[in-house]
Scaffold this motif. Structure first.
Motif, PDB file in Angstrom:
ATOM      1  N   GLY A   1       0.793  -1.221   0.000  1.00 53.44           N
ATOM      2  CA  GLY A   1       0.000   0.000   0.000  1.00 53.44           C
ATOM      3  C   GLY A   1       0.820   1.264   0.000  1.00 53.44           C
ATOM      4  O   GLY A   1       2.047   1.240   0.074  1.00 53.44           O
TER       5      GLY A   1
ATOM      6  N   ARG B   1      -6.473  -2.485   5.891  1.00 52.31           N
ATOM      7  CA  ARG B   1      -7.459  -2.365   4.818  1.00 52.31           C
ATOM      8  C   ARG B   1      -7.355  -3.569   3.872  1.00 52.31           C
ATOM      9  O   ARG B   1      -8.361  -4.145   3.472  1.00 52.31           O
ATOM     10  CB  ARG B   1      -7.213  -1.057   4.059  1.00 52.31           C
ATOM     11  N   ARG B   2      -6.134  -3.952   3.529  1.00 57.26           N
ATOM     12  CA  ARG B   2      -5.906  -5.102   2.647  1.00 57.26           C
ATOM     13  C   ARG B   2      -6.442  -6.383   3.283  1.00 57.26           C
ATOM     14  O   ARG B   2      -7.107  -7.181   2.638  1.00 57.26           O
ATOM     15  CB  ARG B   2      -4.421  -5.229   2.328  1.00 57.26           C
TER      16      ARG B   2
ATOM     17  N   CYS C   1      -5.764  -1.112  -6.294  1.00 54.58           N
ATOM     18  CA  CYS C   1      -6.093  -2.379  -5.668  1.00 54.58           C
ATOM     19  C   CYS C   1      -6.019  -3.410  -6.792  1.00 54.58           C
ATOM     20  O   CYS C   1      -6.662  -3.257  -7.834  1.00 54.58           O
ATOM     21  CB  CYS C   1      -7.499  -2.327  -5.080  1.00 54.58           C
TER      22      CYS C   1
ATOM     23  N   MET D   1      -7.831   6.940  -1.544  1.00 56.00           N
ATOM     24  CA  MET D   1      -8.946   7.422  -0.725  1.00 56.00           C
ATOM     25  C   MET D   1      -9.140   8.917  -0.937  1.00 56.00           C
ATOM     26  O   MET D   1     -10.210   9.442  -0.679  1.00 56.00           O
ATOM     27  CB  MET D   1      -8.701   7.092   0.737  1.00 56.00           C
TER      28      MET D   1
ATOM     29  N   LEU E   1      -2.036   2.516   6.712  1.00 59.81           N
ATOM     30  CA  LEU E   1      -3.456   2.169   6.821  1.00 59.81           C
ATOM     31  C   LEU E   1      -3.856   1.073   5.844  1.00 59.81           C
ATOM     32  O   LEU E   1      -4.874   0.408   6.018  1.00 59.81           O
ATOM     33  CB  LEU E   1      -4.325   3.402   6.575  1.00 59.81           C
ATOM     34  N   ASP E   2      -3.051   0.875   4.808  1.00 62.90           N
ATOM     35  CA  ASP E   2      -3.404  -0.119   3.806  1.00 62.90           C
ATOM     36  C   ASP E   2      -3.186  -1.555   4.270  1.00 62.90           C
ATOM     37  O   ASP E   2      -3.744  -2.471   3.693  1.00 62.90           O
ATOM     38  CB  ASP E   2      -2.629   0.128   2.513  1.00 62.90           C
TER      39      ASP E   2
ATOM     40  N   VAL F   1      -8.813  -6.784   5.585  1.00 58.58           N
ATOM     41  CA  VAL F   1     -10.283  -6.773   5.635  1.00 58.58           C
ATOM     42  C   VAL F   1     -10.863  -7.044   4.248  1.00 58.58           C
ATOM     43  O   VAL F   1     -11.762  -7.875   4.090  1.00 58.58           O
ATOM     44  CB  VAL F   1     -10.797  -5.422   6.191  1.00 58.58           C
ATOM     45  N   LEU F   2     -10.327  -6.361   3.229  1.00 56.58           N
ATOM     46  CA  LEU F   2     -10.856  -6.545   1.880  1.00 56.58           C
ATOM     47  C   LEU F   2     -10.589  -7.948   1.350  1.00 56.58           C
ATOM     48  O   LEU F   2     -11.433  -8.524   0.656  1.00 56.58           O
ATOM     49  CB  LEU F   2     -10.270  -5.495   0.929  1.00 56.58           C
TER      50      LEU F   2
END
Length: 158
Positions: free
Chosen positions: A68, A76-77, A130, A121, A72-73, A79-80
């Motif tokens: 990322g 985020r990665r 992504c 974002m 924060l990525d 979860v996605l």
């Protein structure tokens, strides 16, 4: 430096300059294709050169980093990944909430498909995507973020 040497040349010039490539990705419903090369002196194997050709001419050269754009990525990665793993492309698009894919391509080596989504974002800062990879049957196997470190092209929107 690579841009000056390669843009406008046939893809064979990239192979002569960068050595053996790892994979070729072809655009669905288009003439573009991408040769993916390892970057020398990259002990963590995080970087790739991506050489974009339209027909028989190189149109862009990019250096990309897997991962990322910021700390924060990482969550985020994770979860996605859980949301999309094993799902088909339409379900993945809904779960990601990033709009339609900017690009869909197929690997000539593995037959897998890849889709790139705009993962920014906010619209400022580095360009990053992504990257969703699906098996030959169209089910999501992998999700990662790809940061464009340097490119002769601004991004896929152009």
């Amino acid at each position: 430096d690579l841009e000056a040497k390669l843009v406008g040349q046939p893809p064979a010039a990239a192979i002569a300059e960068l050595g053996p490539y790892l994979d070729t990705w072809r655009e669905d419903r288009g003439a573009r294709h991408w040769l993916v090369f390892p970057v020398k002196l990259d002990p963590l194997d995080k970087f790739r050169y991506v050489v974009e050709a339209d027909g028989d001419r190189i149109v862009a050269v990019s250096k990309v980093e897997r991962g990322g754009a910021n700390e924060l990525d990482i969550p985020r990665r994770l979860v996605l990944r859980e949301k999309v793993k094993g799902k088909g492309a339409p379900e993945c698009q809904r779960e990601l909430g990033m709009g339609a894919p900017l690009l869909t391509a197929r690997s000539e080596t593995t037959g897998r498909t890849a889709q790139l989504y705009d993962a920014r974002m906010v619209e400022v800062g580095k360009t990053y995507y992504c990257l969703l990879r699906c098996d030959a049957g169209g089910k999501c196997e992998e999700l990662d973020f790809v940061t464009v470190e340097a490119s002769s092209k601004s991004d896929l929107h152009s």
